[in-house]
Design a protein around this motif. Structure first.
Motif, PDB file in Angstrom:
ATOM      1  N   LYS A   1       1.934 -88.525  -3.351  1.00 24.62           N
ATOM      2  CA  LYS A   1       1.965 -89.939  -3.754  1.00 24.62           C
ATOM      3  C   LYS A   1       1.329 -90.828  -2.683  1.00 24.62           C
ATOM      4  CE  LYS A   1       6.513 -89.843  -4.064  1.00 24.62           C
ATOM      5  NZ  LYS A   1       6.754 -88.452  -3.689  1.00 24.62           N
ATOM      6  N   THR A   2       1.760 -90.624  -1.441  1.00 22.60           N
ATOM      7  CA  THR A   2       1.201 -91.421  -0.344  1.00 22.60           C
ATOM      8  C   THR A   2      -0.295 -91.163  -0.202  1.00 22.60           C
ATOM      9  OG1 THR A   2       3.296 -91.430   0.852  1.00 22.60           O
ATOM     10  CG2 THR A   2       1.307 -91.808   2.146  1.00 22.60           C
ATOM     11  N   THR A   3      -0.669 -89.900  -0.252  1.00 24.74           N
ATOM     12  CA  THR A   3      -2.082 -89.552  -0.112  1.00 24.74           C
ATOM     13  C   THR A   3      -2.916 -90.229  -1.202  1.00 24.74           C
ATOM     14  OG1 THR A   3      -1.424 -87.432   0.820  1.00 24.74           O
ATOM     15  CG2 THR A   3      -3.691 -87.617   0.044  1.00 24.74           C
ATOM     16  N   LEU A   4      -2.410 -90.226  -2.428  1.00 24.82           N
ATOM     17  CA  LEU A   4      -3.126 -90.856  -3.535  1.00 24.82           C
ATOM     18  C   LEU A   4      -3.374 -92.341  -3.236  1.00 24.82           C
ATOM     19  CD1 LEU A   4      -4.186 -91.016  -6.468  1.00 24.82           C
ATOM     20  CD2 LEU A   4      -1.819 -91.379  -7.204  1.00 24.82           C
ATOM     21  N   LEU A   5      -2.321 -93.047  -2.824  1.00 25.55           N
ATOM     22  CA  LEU A   5      -2.485 -94.486  -2.564  1.00 25.55           C
ATOM     23  C   LEU A   5      -3.408 -94.725  -1.371  1.00 25.55           C
ATOM     24  CD1 LEU A   5       1.124 -95.873  -3.215  1.00 25.55           C
ATOM     25  CD2 LEU A   5      -0.791 -95.628  -4.792  1.00 25.55           C
ATOM     26  N   ARG A   6      -3.280 -93.898  -0.337  1.00 23.21           N
ATOM     27  CA  ARG A   6      -4.152 -94.076   0.829  1.00 23.21           C
ATOM     28  C   ARG A   6      -5.615 -93.796   0.490  1.00 23.21           C
ATOM     29  NH1 ARG A   6      -1.727 -94.110   6.117  1.00 23.21           N
ATOM     30  NH2 ARG A   6      -3.578 -93.076   6.926  1.00 23.21           N
ATOM     31  N   CYS A   7      -5.843 -92.861  -0.404  1.00 21.25           N
ATOM     32  CA  CYS A   7      -7.223 -92.588  -0.831  1.00 21.25           C
ATOM     33  C   CYS A   7      -7.799 -93.774  -1.593  1.00 21.25           C
ATOM     34  CB  CYS A   7      -7.282 -91.334  -1.704  1.00 21.25           C
ATOM     35  SG  CYS A   7      -7.093 -89.801  -0.776  1.00 21.25           S
ATOM     36  N   ILE A   8      -6.984 -94.375  -2.451  1.00 20.45           N
ATOM     37  CA  ILE A   8      -7.477 -95.513  -3.228  1.00 20.45           C
ATOM     38  C   ILE A   8      -7.861 -96.655  -2.298  1.00 20.45           C
ATOM     39  CG2 ILE A   8      -6.811 -97.281  -4.919  1.00 20.45           C
ATOM     40  CD1 ILE A   8      -5.060 -95.139  -6.268  1.00 20.45           C
TER      41      ILE A   8
ATOM     42  N   GLY B   1      -4.547-104.450  -1.897  1.00 21.17           N
ATOM     43  CA  GLY B   1      -3.490-104.603  -0.899  1.00 21.17           C
ATOM     44  C   GLY B   1      -2.597-103.378  -0.889  1.00 21.17           C
ATOM     45  N   ILE B   2      -2.105-103.005   0.290  1.00 23.54           N
ATOM     46  CA  ILE B   2      -1.174-101.874   0.349  1.00 23.54           C
ATOM     47  C   ILE B   2       0.047-102.255   1.182  1.00 23.54           C
ATOM     48  CG2 ILE B   2      -2.317-100.785   2.326  1.00 23.54           C
ATOM     49  CD1 ILE B   2      -1.614 -98.035   1.001  1.00 23.54           C
ATOM     50  N   VAL B   3       1.210-101.824   0.729  1.00 21.06           N
ATOM     51  CA  VAL B   3       2.440-102.031   1.485  1.00 21.06           C
ATOM     52  C   VAL B   3       3.020-100.659   1.775  1.00 21.06           C
ATOM     53  CG1 VAL B   3       4.697-103.148   1.528  1.00 21.06           C
ATOM     54  CG2 VAL B   3       2.812-104.213   0.263  1.00 21.06           C
ATOM     55  N   PHE B   4       3.398-100.464   3.057  1.00 26.85           N
ATOM     56  CA  PHE B   4       3.796 -99.133   3.510  1.00 26.85           C
ATOM     57  C   PHE B   4       5.312 -98.984   3.537  1.00 26.85           C
ATOM     58  CE2 PHE B   4      -0.152-100.425   5.531  1.00 26.85           C
ATOM     59  CZ  PHE B   4      -0.984 -99.348   5.313  1.00 26.85           C
TER      60      PHE B   4
ATOM     61  N   ILE C   1       2.692 -98.052  -7.947  1.00 24.36           N
ATOM     62  CA  ILE C   1       3.917 -97.978  -7.171  1.00 24.36           C
ATOM     63  C   ILE C   1       4.356 -96.524  -7.006  1.00 24.36           C
ATOM     64  CG2 ILE C   1       6.324 -98.720  -7.064  1.00 24.36           C
ATOM     65  CD1 ILE C   1       5.629-101.000  -8.972  1.00 24.36           C
ATOM     66  N   ALA C   2       4.421 -96.056  -5.756  1.00 24.57           N
ATOM     67  CA  ALA C   2       5.027 -94.750  -5.495  1.00 24.57           C
ATOM     68  C   ALA C   2       6.487 -95.007  -5.186  1.00 24.57           C
ATOM     69  CB  ALA C   2       4.345 -94.068  -4.311  1.00 24.57           C
ATOM     70  N   THR C   3       7.386 -94.300  -5.839  1.00 26.08           N
ATOM     71  CA  THR C   3       8.795 -94.642  -5.640  1.00 26.08           C
ATOM     72  C   THR C   3       9.733 -93.472  -5.890  1.00 26.08           C
ATOM     73  OG1 THR C   3      10.507 -96.233  -6.237  1.00 26.08           O
ATOM     74  CG2 THR C   3       9.100 -95.467  -8.024  1.00 26.08           C
ATOM     75  N   HIS C   4      10.891 -93.586  -5.240  1.00 23.29           N
ATOM     76  CA  HIS C   4      12.003 -92.670  -5.497  1.00 23.29           C
ATOM     77  C   HIS C   4      13.061 -93.332  -6.356  1.00 23.29           C
ATOM     78  CE1 HIS C   4      11.240 -89.780  -1.958  1.00 23.29           C
ATOM     79  NE2 HIS C   4      11.042 -89.169  -3.104  1.00 23.29           N
TER      80      HIS C   4
END
Ligand code: ADP
Ligand code: MG
Lengths: 245, 242
Positions: B41-48, B81-84, B192-195
């Motif tokens: 999930k994180t990798t996907l958002l960071r790639c975008i 925009g990205i929020v970590f 949104i990547a989420t748990h």
């Protein structure tokens, strides 16, 4: 010790030779005057050292593949400067460069001695800055780049300000060493405090001027060292209380 | 299509984290990504956001291929925009400066205008009294809200939120999710990547379950959470007790 030493058979002679009140009072003003030159060398070398060190550290930490040759050069430079005693660089640069036949004022040992200090301490302090840059977490870079800031802007606004704050204490440590190593420049000519002490010692066949010179150094280095320790302790408190979340 | 990924591949060493992932997101859509830890999930958002270069495939933003090698990433990142998870505020800057830095340095706005933007956004998210605070004077929830404001201030076309409540104490999760709800109301495109399964169900137009480097199953939240068709999705939901 305080009781035993004065009872040694040769103590009175040693006392006269190293701790003569008369010689101390006689030399002290002259030495203080000469010490002004040490302070001057320190004062003009320090900004140049910091600038060179920052430049080297930034170049060494750069991730731009195009700068790879520069990075290799910087690493080589730092290794070479740090791998040879400072005093040897002072001899090599201080005697060597003017020796190629430069005209006044470019043949001054004072100038080239200072240059030697800048080049060597620049390498030492570059490593301090680099450690600071490396200590800033990768996520800070990611946050900055994600906002569209360039590599250079990220370094300038995000990484360096945090890095510099963290390395102030070790930086101060190196500046205390520099303050002392300035005296090495005397070995190639300029009459600063150590050399003046040597002259006085020869004139009166008495070692007290060296003791006086030591006292003058301590007057500067002890406050500097105390301040450094204080800053270190403060930094430790600050980081250890914020690390744990 | 606001955002489109075609056959995106990304490996770390021999580990293929994204293995030919396809995705289409239309403007204003809110898409959530769920999946076990390490599913990418994180990798996907960071790639975008071009923080990670992809090995193969294409990423299109409004039809522009943003994944082309050699493209200047900075103008593209402004649009996304990205929020970590870990906030990543700049600790040596006040809340205001955290927000205005990129406005002035990247968008070239004057200080006055940048400060005005920061102030009005902070007011909108009930953070106006924190404008001069430093990050370590804020709670985790407040820090994360500031991080959202910082990203939002750039007026991005797409917002990427990477597990933005995972590092928070449970009692602080609500205030951050409220901000996301408000964002959805404003019509911005969000990934949104989420748990937080409940939250994903509530806020998403679509939920994607990531597994094996691809979207194993996707659908409307109601359908995916109550009646998943893929066995892996079922197993995952059972494991997280949903
Ligand atoms: N920079 C990296 N270097 C090496 N491996 C990485 C890196 N980033 C992520 N990974 C690996 O990629 C996989 C997916 O990670 P991640 O995208 O963070 O998953 P998630 O966010 O779904 O938990 C994990 O196995 C992780 O160890
Ligand atoms: Mg993750």
């Amino acid at each position: 010790m305080i009781i035993a030493i004065p009872r040694l058979p040769r103590w009175p002679r040693v006392k006269e030779s190293f701790f003569s009140k008369e010689r101390l009072f006689d030399s002290f003003p002259r030495l203080l005057d000469a010490f002004v030159l040490d302070i001057k060398i320190f004062a003009w070398s320090t900004p140049a050292i910091i600038a060179l060190a920052l430049l080297l550290a930034i170049a060494r930490s750069s991730r731009n593949p195009a700068l790879f040759p520069i990075r290799i050069f910087v690493i080589g430079y730092i290794d070479i400067m740090r791998g040879v005693p400072v005093i040897l660089w002072i001899y090599l640069i201080g005697f060597g460069v003017p020796g190629v036949g430069l005209e006044r004022p470019f043949n001054s040992p004072l100038l080239w001695g200072s240059v030697a200090l800048v080049l060597t301490y620049g390498a030492y302090i570059a490593e301090v800055f680099r450690a600071g840059i490396d200590s800033v977490h990768e996520s800070q870079r990611a946050a900055s780049r994600s906002l569209g800031l360039s590599n250079t802007q990220t370094m300038r606004f995000v990484i360096l300000p945090q890095a510099i704050r963290r390395v102030v204490p070790p930086l101060m440590n190196d500046l205390v060493s520099l303050q002392k190593d300035v005296a090495l420049v005397s070995l190639i000519g300029p009459i600063e405090i150590l050399r003046q002490a040597g002259i006085d010692k020869a004139k009166f066949a008495n070692f007290t001027p060296y003791v006086a010179a030591a006292i003058i150094f301590l007057m500067i280095t002890i406050p500097l060292t105390r301040t450094t320790d204080y800053l270190l302790a403060r930094e430790r408190r600050r980081t250890s209380s914020t690390r744990v979340r | 299509m606001k955002l489109e990924l075609r056959d995106v591949r990304k490996s770390f060493g021999s580990r293929a984290v994204l293995a030919g992932l396809d995705l289409k997101v239309s403007a204003g859509e809110v898409v959530s990504f769920i999946g076990s830890s390490g599913s990418g999930k994180t990798t996907l958002l960071r790639c975008i956001n071009l923080l990670e270069p992809i090995d193969d495939g294409t990423i299109l933003l409004d039809g522009d291929e943003i994944s082309k090698i050699g493209l200047d990433p900075n103008p593209i990142r402004r649009r996304i925009g990205i929020v970590f998870q870990s906030f990543n505020l700049f600790p040596h800057m006040s809340v205001q400066r955290n927000i205005t830095l990129a406005l002035t340095q990247v968008l070239g706005k004057q200080d006055d205008e940048a400060n005005e933007i920061a102030k009005s956004l902070l007011t909108r998210f009930a953070l106006a009294d924190k404008i001069d605070s430093y990050p370590d004077q804020l709670s985790g929830g407040q820090q994360q809200r500031v991080a959202i404001v910082r990203a939002l201030a750039m007026s991005p076309e797409v917002m990427l939120l990477d597990e933005i409540t995972s590092a928070l104490d449970p009692e602080l999760v609500g205030e951050v999710l409220d901000v996301v709800r408000e964002l959805k109301g404003s019509g911005i495109t969000m990934l949104i990547a989420t748990h937080e399964m409940k939250f994903a169900q509530e806020i998403s137009d679509r939920v994607c379950f990531l597994d094996g480097g691809r979207i194993a199953e996707q659908g409307q939240p109601q359908q995916l959470f109550t009646n998943p068709s893929d066995e892996r999705t079922r197993q995952f939901l059972r494991r997280v007790n949903f």
